[in-house]
Scaffold this motif. Structure first.
Motif, PDB file in Angstrom:
ATOM      1  N   ASP A  75       0.823  -1.210   0.000  1.00  0.00           N
ATOM      2  CA  ASP A  75       0.000   0.000   0.000  1.00  0.00           C
ATOM      3  C   ASP A  75       0.861   1.265   0.000  1.00  0.00           C
ATOM      4  O   ASP A  75       0.518   2.259  -0.644  1.00  0.00           O
ATOM      5  N   ALA A  76       1.958   1.236   0.740  1.00  0.00           N
ATOM      6  CA  ALA A  76       2.805   2.423   0.862  1.00  0.00           C
ATOM      7  C   ALA A  76       3.675   2.641  -0.371  1.00  0.00           C
ATOM      8  O   ALA A  76       4.022   3.784  -0.695  1.00  0.00           O
ATOM      9  N   GLN A  77       4.016   1.561  -1.077  1.00  0.00           N
ATOM     10  CA  GLN A  77       4.974   1.658  -2.173  1.00  0.00           C
ATOM     11  C   GLN A  77       4.329   1.718  -3.553  1.00  0.00           C
ATOM     12  O   GLN A  77       5.034   1.957  -4.539  1.00  0.00           O
ATOM     13  N   ARG A  78       3.004   1.535  -3.643  1.00  0.00           N
ATOM     14  CA  ARG A  78       2.398   1.549  -4.979  1.00  0.00           C
ATOM     15  C   ARG A  78       2.537   2.936  -5.601  1.00  0.00           C
ATOM     16  O   ARG A  78       2.540   3.968  -4.909  1.00  0.00           O
ATOM     17  N   ALA A  79       2.617   2.963  -6.923  1.00  0.00           N
ATOM     18  CA  ALA A  79       2.856   4.205  -7.644  1.00  0.00           C
ATOM     19  C   ALA A  79       1.637   5.120  -7.639  1.00  0.00           C
ATOM     20  O   ALA A  79       1.769   6.343  -7.669  1.00  0.00           O
ATOM     21  N   VAL A  80       0.446   4.523  -7.608  1.00  0.00           N
ATOM     22  CA  VAL A  80      -0.795   5.299  -7.686  1.00  0.00           C
ATOM     23  C   VAL A  80      -1.475   5.331  -6.323  1.00  0.00           C
ATOM     24  O   VAL A  80      -1.710   4.283  -5.714  1.00  0.00           O
ATOM     25  N   ALA A  81      -1.806   6.524  -5.842  1.00  0.00           N
ATOM     26  CA  ALA A  81      -2.527   6.712  -4.579  1.00  0.00           C
ATOM     27  C   ALA A  81      -1.943   5.871  -3.443  1.00  0.00           C
ATOM     28  O   ALA A  81      -2.644   5.065  -2.833  1.00  0.00           O
ATOM     29  N   PRO A  82      -0.668   6.047  -3.127  1.00  0.00           N
ATOM     30  CA  PRO A  82      -0.087   5.283  -2.016  1.00  0.00           C
ATOM     31  C   PRO A  82      -0.719   5.670  -0.685  1.00  0.00           C
ATOM     32  O   PRO A  82      -1.323   6.739  -0.554  1.00  0.00           O
ATOM     33  N   LEU A  83      -0.563   4.788   0.292  1.00  0.00           N
ATOM     34  CA  LEU A  83      -1.096   5.051   1.625  1.00  0.00           C
ATOM     35  C   LEU A  83      -0.203   6.063   2.331  1.00  0.00           C
ATOM     36  O   LEU A  83       0.890   5.738   2.795  1.00  0.00           O
ATOM     37  N   VAL A  84      -0.663   7.308   2.388  1.00  0.00           N
ATOM     38  CA  VAL A  84       0.042   8.370   3.105  1.00  0.00           C
ATOM     39  C   VAL A  84      -1.006   9.273   3.755  1.00  0.00           C
ATOM     40  O   VAL A  84      -2.090   9.466   3.204  1.00  0.00           O
ATOM     41  N   PRO A  85      -0.710   9.832   4.918  1.00  0.00           N
ATOM     42  CA  PRO A  85      -1.663  10.767   5.522  1.00  0.00           C
ATOM     43  C   PRO A  85      -1.777  12.039   4.683  1.00  0.00           C
ATOM     44  O   PRO A  85      -0.770  12.536   4.168  1.00  0.00           O
ATOM     45  N   ALA A  86      -2.981  12.544   4.509  1.00  0.00           N
ATOM     46  CA  ALA A  86      -3.146  13.850   3.881  1.00  0.00           C
ATOM     47  C   ALA A  86      -2.447  14.892   4.756  1.00  0.00           C
ATOM     48  O   ALA A  86      -2.352  14.725   5.973  1.00  0.00           O
ATOM     49  N   GLN A  87      -1.946  15.943   4.135  1.00  0.00           N
ATOM     50  CA  GLN A  87      -1.181  16.942   4.883  1.00  0.00           C
ATOM     51  C   GLN A  87      -1.997  17.576   6.014  1.00  0.00           C
ATOM     52  O   GLN A  87      -1.442  17.978   7.038  1.00  0.00           O
ATOM     53  N   ASP A  88      -3.309  17.677   5.805  1.00  0.00           N
ATOM     54  CA  ASP A  88      -4.158  18.317   6.818  1.00  0.00           C
ATOM     55  C   ASP A  88      -4.962  17.308   7.640  1.00  0.00           C
ATOM     56  O   ASP A  88      -5.967  17.661   8.255  1.00  0.00           O
ATOM     57  N   ALA A  89      -4.501  16.058   7.664  1.00  0.00           N
ATOM     58  CA  ALA A  89      -5.214  15.021   8.427  1.00  0.00           C
ATOM     59  C   ALA A  89      -4.798  15.045   9.893  1.00  0.00           C
ATOM     60  O   ALA A  89      -3.647  15.340  10.240  1.00  0.00           O
ATOM     61  N   HIS A  90      -5.746  14.730  10.764  1.00  0.00           N
ATOM     62  CA  HIS A  90      -5.462  14.528  12.181  1.00  0.00           C
ATOM     63  C   HIS A  90      -4.975  13.093  12.371  1.00  0.00           C
ATOM     64  O   HIS A  90      -5.595  12.142  11.859  1.00  0.00           O
ATOM     65  N   LEU A  91      -3.887  12.908  13.082  1.00  0.00           N
ATOM     66  CA  LEU A  91      -3.363  11.566  13.354  1.00  0.00           C
ATOM     67  C   LEU A  91      -4.033  10.993  14.597  1.00  0.00           C
ATOM     68  O   LEU A  91      -4.046  11.638  15.652  1.00  0.00           O
ATOM     69  N   LEU A  92      -4.581   9.791  14.463  1.00  0.00           N
ATOM     70  CA  LEU A  92      -5.198   9.097  15.603  1.00  0.00           C
ATOM     71  C   LEU A  92      -4.531   7.732  15.740  1.00  0.00           C
ATOM     72  O   LEU A  92      -4.851   6.798  15.001  1.00  0.00           O
ATOM     73  N   ASP A  93      -3.589   7.628  16.664  1.00  0.00           N
ATOM     74  CA  ASP A  93      -2.861   6.377  16.899  1.00  0.00           C
ATOM     75  C   ASP A  93      -3.635   5.573  17.946  1.00  0.00           C
ATOM     76  O   ASP A  93      -3.749   5.982  19.097  1.00  0.00           O
ATOM     77  N   THR A  94      -4.149   4.419  17.528  1.00  0.00           N
ATOM     78  CA  THR A  94      -4.991   3.610  18.418  1.00  0.00           C
ATOM     79  C   THR A  94      -4.229   2.450  19.060  1.00  0.00           C
ATOM     80  O   THR A  94      -4.841   1.567  19.644  1.00  0.00           O
ATOM     81  N   THR A  95      -2.889   2.482  18.974  1.00  0.00           N
ATOM     82  CA  THR A  95      -2.100   1.380  19.544  1.00  0.00           C
ATOM     83  C   THR A  95      -2.449   1.125  21.004  1.00  0.00           C
ATOM     84  O   THR A  95      -2.609  -0.017  21.436  1.00  0.00           O
ATOM     85  N   GLU A  96      -2.587   2.203  21.770  1.00  0.00           N
ATOM     86  CA  GLU A  96      -2.847   2.080  23.201  1.00  0.00           C
ATOM     87  C   GLU A  96      -4.302   2.393  23.557  1.00  0.00           C
ATOM     88  O   GLU A  96      -4.625   2.549  24.744  1.00  0.00           O
ATOM     89  N   LEU A  97      -5.173   2.505  22.558  1.00  0.00           N
ATOM     90  CA  LEU A  97      -6.556   2.904  22.813  1.00  0.00           C
ATOM     91  C   LEU A  97      -7.524   1.751  22.572  1.00  0.00           C
ATOM     92  O   LEU A  97      -7.372   1.012  21.593  1.00  0.00           O
ATOM     93  N   ASP A  98      -8.534   1.617  23.432  1.00  0.00           N
ATOM     94  CA  ASP A  98      -9.615   0.692  23.115  1.00  0.00           C
ATOM     95  C   ASP A  98     -10.580   1.410  22.186  1.00  0.00           C
ATOM     96  O   ASP A  98     -10.450   2.605  21.916  1.00  0.00           O
ATOM     97  N   ILE A  99     -11.564   0.692  21.678  1.00  0.00           N
ATOM     98  CA  ILE A  99     -12.448   1.266  20.669  1.00  0.00           C
ATOM     99  C   ILE A  99     -13.251   2.435  21.218  1.00  0.00           C
ATOM    100  O   ILE A  99     -13.492   3.421  20.517  1.00  0.00           O
ATOM    101  N   GLU A 100     -13.658   2.379  22.473  1.00  0.00           N
ATOM    102  CA  GLU A 100     -14.452   3.469  23.039  1.00  0.00           C
ATOM    103  C   GLU A 100     -13.638   4.758  23.133  1.00  0.00           C
ATOM    104  O   GLU A 100     -14.125   5.849  22.816  1.00  0.00           O
ATOM    105  N   THR A 101     -12.385   4.641  23.567  1.00  0.00           N
ATOM    106  CA  THR A 101     -11.529   5.812  23.686  1.00  0.00           C
ATOM    107  C   THR A 101     -11.216   6.395  22.312  1.00  0.00           C
ATOM    108  O   THR A 101     -11.233   7.621  22.116  1.00  0.00           O
ATOM    109  N   ALA A 102     -10.939   5.514  21.347  1.00  0.00           N
ATOM    110  CA  ALA A 102     -10.668   5.974  19.983  1.00  0.00           C
ATOM    111  C   ALA A 102     -11.898   6.654  19.391  1.00  0.00           C
ATOM    112  O   ALA A 102     -11.792   7.691  18.724  1.00  0.00           O
ATOM    113  N   PHE A 103     -13.069   6.090  19.650  1.00  0.00           N
ATOM    114  CA  PHE A 103     -14.310   6.663  19.144  1.00  0.00           C
ATOM    115  C   PHE A 103     -14.532   8.059  19.710  1.00  0.00           C
ATOM    116  O   PHE A 103     -14.854   9.008  18.976  1.00  0.00           O
TER     117      PHE A 103
END
Length: 206
Positions: A167-195
């Motif tokens: 997904d990250a390396q494909r030439a067309v529409a790679p997986l990258v955050p939009a410049q104005d996107a808010h980052l939500l890292d859910t590594t340490e979050l349960d679904i309720e907290t992330a929601f």
């Protein structure tokens, strides 16, 4: 209102997307199902997933109204979807479908890999949902294990890492955050907290 949710496999964006749409009275589209449906159609018809013409024809013939998530959620189908999603003609064929869905009132929550960067660059709110590969693999393995799928954690983790790289390396529409996107890292979050965190981000915009 259009909310764009992007992120890698098993980051939690699909679950968040459904809950956010219900909370704000919007429609929801899991664009990953579109690519899974293309792959499913090719496999069901005995076609070649690596043939560009076959991929494009399956994408152009796709009717979103006929999607059956129960047939598309397997790990194998996710891997197949990642392969066809790298094809620029497949992505072009599905682009108008996604944009038309987003523009219909009262608006939508759309989750995928390139919603904020390509599909809906003017979305009102953009959130990039992520988590560590190990946490995402654990979540996916638990889902598959609950459905009696015979797959090991190690296999799921390997699949997650392969899909991340593709997904990250494909030439067309790679997986990258939009410049104005808010980052939500859910590594340490349960679904309720992330929601709740996502609700707060969207409510602040409204």
């Amino acid at each position: 209102m259009i909310v764009a949710l992007d992120g890698p496999a098993a980051s939690g964006k699909g679950t968040l997307g459904r809950r956010l749409a219900q909370h704000f009275g919007l429609r929801h589209l899991d664009t990953g199902l579109l690519y899974r449906a293309v792959a499913y159609r090719i496999i069901a018809d005995g076609g070649d997933l690596d043939d560009p013409a076959t991929r494009e024809a399956a994408a152009r013939d796709l009717d979103p109204a006929t999607l059956d998530p129960s047939l598309l959620r397997s790990s194998a189908m996710g891997e197949a979807a990642s392969r066809v999603a790298a094809d620029e003609r497949v992505r072009a064929a599905l682009l108008d479908v996604q944009r038309e869905f987003a523009q219909r009132p009262p608006g939508a929550v759309i989750d995928g890999r390139d919603i904020g960067s390509v599909v809906c660059p003017d979305a009102d709110v953009k959130i990039f949902v992520t988590a560590s590969p190990e946490v995402r693999a654990t979540r996916r393995w638990q889902e598959l294990h609950a459905s009696s799928a015979d797959v090991s954690y190690e296999e799921v983790l390997d699949d997650i890492r392969r899909r991340d790289a593709r997904d990250a390396q494909r030439a067309v529409a790679p997986l990258v955050p939009a410049q104005d996107a808010h980052l939500l890292d859910t590594t340490e979050l349960d679904i309720e907290t992330a929601f709740r965190a996502a609700v707060d981000l969207i409510s602040a915009h409204r």
